[in-house]
Design a protein around this motif. Structure first.
Motif, PDB file in Angstrom:
ATOM      1  N   SER A  12      20.538  -7.131  37.846  1.00 33.04           N
ATOM      2  CA  SER A  12      20.020  -6.688  39.140  1.00 33.04           C
ATOM      3  C   SER A  12      21.012  -5.758  39.814  1.00 33.04           C
ATOM      4  CB  SER A  12      19.758  -7.883  40.053  1.00 33.04           C
ATOM      5  OG  SER A  12      18.802  -8.734  39.487  1.00 33.04           O
ATOM      6  N   LYS A  13      20.505  -4.917  40.693  1.00 36.28           N
ATOM      7  CA  LYS A  13      21.340  -4.055  41.529  1.00 36.28           C
ATOM      8  C   LYS A  13      22.169  -4.956  42.452  1.00 36.28           C
ATOM      9  CE  LYS A  13      22.160  -0.213  43.965  1.00 36.28           C
ATOM     10  NZ  LYS A  13      22.926   0.881  43.557  1.00 36.28           N
ATOM     11  N   VAL A  14      23.452  -4.635  42.619  1.00 32.58           N
ATOM     12  CA  VAL A  14      24.327  -5.396  43.503  1.00 32.58           C
ATOM     13  C   VAL A  14      24.814  -4.462  44.607  1.00 32.58           C
ATOM     14  CG1 VAL A  14      26.474  -6.700  43.719  1.00 32.58           C
ATOM     15  CG2 VAL A  14      25.074  -6.940  41.648  1.00 32.58           C
ATOM     16  N   ILE A  15      24.619  -4.895  45.843  1.00 30.84           N
ATOM     17  CA  ILE A  15      25.113  -4.150  46.999  1.00 30.84           C
ATOM     18  C   ILE A  15      26.289  -4.944  47.561  1.00 30.84           C
ATOM     19  CG2 ILE A  15      24.561  -3.326  49.317  1.00 30.84           C
ATOM     20  CD1 ILE A  15      21.632  -3.054  48.309  1.00 30.84           C
ATOM     21  N   ARG A  64      17.964 -11.216  59.383  1.00 34.78           N
ATOM     22  CA  ARG A  64      17.074 -11.012  60.530  1.00 34.78           C
ATOM     23  C   ARG A  64      16.451  -9.602  60.491  1.00 34.78           C
ATOM     24  NH1 ARG A  64      20.187 -13.104  64.105  1.00 34.78           N
ATOM     25  NH2 ARG A  64      19.167 -15.115  64.125  1.00 34.78           N
ATOM     26  N   LYS A  65      17.263  -8.597  60.216  1.00 34.69           N
ATOM     27  CA  LYS A  65      16.754  -7.219  60.135  1.00 34.69           C
ATOM     28  C   LYS A  65      15.726  -7.084  59.019  1.00 34.69           C
ATOM     29  CE  LYS A  65      18.950  -4.971  63.358  1.00 34.69           C
ATOM     30  NZ  LYS A  65      18.278  -4.321  64.473  1.00 34.69           N
ATOM     31  N   LEU A  66      16.014  -7.663  57.868  1.00 34.57           N
ATOM     32  CA  LEU A  66      15.065  -7.597  56.752  1.00 34.57           C
ATOM     33  C   LEU A  66      13.744  -8.269  57.119  1.00 34.57           C
ATOM     34  CD1 LEU A  66      17.515  -8.352  53.833  1.00 34.57           C
ATOM     35  CD2 LEU A  66      16.244  -6.216  54.145  1.00 34.57           C
ATOM     36  N   GLN A  67      13.823  -9.430  57.746  1.00 32.56           N
ATOM     37  CA  GLN A  67      12.607 -10.142  58.126  1.00 32.56           C
ATOM     38  C   GLN A  67      11.826  -9.382  59.193  1.00 32.56           C
ATOM     39  OE1 GLN A  67      14.023 -14.169  58.902  1.00 32.56           O
ATOM     40  NE2 GLN A  67      13.701 -14.724  56.757  1.00 32.56           N
ATOM     41  N   GLU A  68      12.516  -8.734  60.111  1.00 29.56           N
ATOM     42  CA  GLU A  68      11.839  -7.912  61.124  1.00 29.56           C
ATOM     43  C   GLU A  68      11.052  -6.779  60.471  1.00 29.56           C
ATOM     44  OE1 GLU A  68      14.926  -6.536  63.745  1.00 29.56           O
ATOM     45  OE2 GLU A  68      15.177  -8.505  64.691  1.00 29.56           O
ATOM     46  N   LYS A  69      11.528  -6.310  59.311  1.00 27.10           N
ATOM     47  CA  LYS A  69      10.869  -5.215  58.595  1.00 27.10           C
ATOM     48  C   LYS A  69       9.832  -5.722  57.591  1.00 27.10           C
ATOM     49  CE  LYS A  69      14.863  -2.274  59.220  1.00 27.10           C
ATOM     50  NZ  LYS A  69      15.879  -1.423  58.646  1.00 27.10           N
ATOM     51  N   GLY A  70       9.600  -7.035  57.576  1.00 27.52           N
ATOM     52  CA  GLY A  70       8.574  -7.607  56.717  1.00 27.52           C
ATOM     53  C   GLY A  70       9.045  -8.056  55.346  1.00 27.52           C
ATOM     54  N   TYR A  71      10.337  -8.108  55.115  1.00 25.02           N
ATOM     55  CA  TYR A  71      10.886  -8.570  53.841  1.00 25.02           C
ATOM     56  C   TYR A  71      11.266 -10.041  53.991  1.00 25.02           C
ATOM     57  CZ  TYR A  71      10.811  -3.713  52.534  1.00 25.02           C
ATOM     58  OH  TYR A  71      10.389  -2.441  52.251  1.00 25.02           O
ATOM     59  N   ASP A  72      10.379 -10.915  53.535  1.00 22.59           N
ATOM     60  CA  ASP A  72      10.541 -12.352  53.755  1.00 22.59           C
ATOM     61  C   ASP A  72      10.914 -13.137  52.506  1.00 22.59           C
ATOM     62  OD1 ASP A  72       9.910 -12.265  56.509  1.00 22.59           O
ATOM     63  OD2 ASP A  72       7.783 -12.117  56.013  1.00 22.59           O
ATOM     64  N   ALA A 102      24.037  -3.827  60.405  1.00 20.57           N
ATOM     65  CA  ALA A 102      22.995  -4.655  59.786  1.00 20.57           C
ATOM     66  C   ALA A 102      21.758  -3.818  59.489  1.00 20.57           C
ATOM     67  CB  ALA A 102      22.654  -5.835  60.687  1.00 20.57           C
ATOM     68  N   ASP A 103      21.404  -2.929  60.375  1.00 23.96           N
ATOM     69  CA  ASP A 103      20.249  -2.060  60.152  1.00 23.96           C
ATOM     70  C   ASP A 103      20.517  -1.100  58.992  1.00 23.96           C
ATOM     71  OD1 ASP A 103      17.578  -1.313  60.930  1.00 23.96           O
ATOM     72  OD2 ASP A 103      18.446   0.555  61.671  1.00 23.96           O
ATOM     73  N   THR A 104      21.697  -0.524  58.947  1.00 26.15           N
ATOM     74  CA  THR A 104      22.068   0.384  57.869  1.00 26.15           C
ATOM     75  C   THR A 104      22.045  -0.333  56.521  1.00 26.15           C
ATOM     76  OG1 THR A 104      23.442   1.697  59.359  1.00 26.15           O
ATOM     77  CG2 THR A 104      23.916   1.882  57.002  1.00 26.15           C
ATOM     78  N   ILE A 105      22.601  -1.528  56.478  1.00 23.14           N
ATOM     79  CA  ILE A 105      22.624  -2.293  55.230  1.00 23.14           C
ATOM     80  C   ILE A 105      21.218  -2.707  54.825  1.00 23.14           C
ATOM     81  CG2 ILE A 105      23.372  -4.466  54.181  1.00 23.14           C
ATOM     82  CD1 ILE A 105      26.003  -4.087  55.824  1.00 23.14           C
TER      83      ILE A 105
END
Length: 123
Positions: A114-117, A50-58, A6-9
């Motif tokens: 858009s970019k797709v992952i 959750r990881k994104l939100q922890e990094k401030g991406y809301d 999750a962190d890597t993604i």
């Protein structure tokens, strides 16, 4: 291993955002653990959000053809906007992240600039 993934993604998603902007809209495609189900227990989507939100991406939006209501019920702490269909999420998101291998996401590249992952290796 799942936490590290999750962190890597999340790092890959952030790198794909225009200038890494925290206000860019991130679209999550698939909230269920697996396609054909509304089971969201231990779903990768929740760990990534959750990881994104922890990094401030809301600014996170999501679409799942079946599991949206169940996801909102099980993960009320993850404040995300639900989209009613895949067309809407394709129009709104700066980057799209496939977290559940729903068959309807297979041709998503045709609907967005858009970019797709692809976290499910289905494209």
């Amino acid at each position: 291993v799942n936490d590290n993934m999750a962190d890597t993604i999340s790092k890959k998603i952030i790198k794909a955002l225009p200038d890494g902007r925290k206000d860019a809209r991130i679209g999550i495609l698939g909230l269920a653990f697996k396609p054909g189900s509304d089971d969201v227990r231990d779903t990768p989507a929740a760990r990534i959000i959750r990881k994104l939100q922890e990094k401030g991406y809301d600014n996170i939006i999501a679409y799942d053809p079946v599991a949206q209501a169940e996801f909102a019920r099980v993960y009320p702490e993850l404040d995300i906007e639900m989209c009613s269909d895949r067309k809407t999420i394709c129009e709104k998101a700066s980057v799209l992240v496939i977290t559940t291998a729903w068959e309807e996401f297979r041709d998503i590249m045709e609907e967005t600039n858009s970019k797709v992952i692809d976290c499910r290796y289905m494209l």
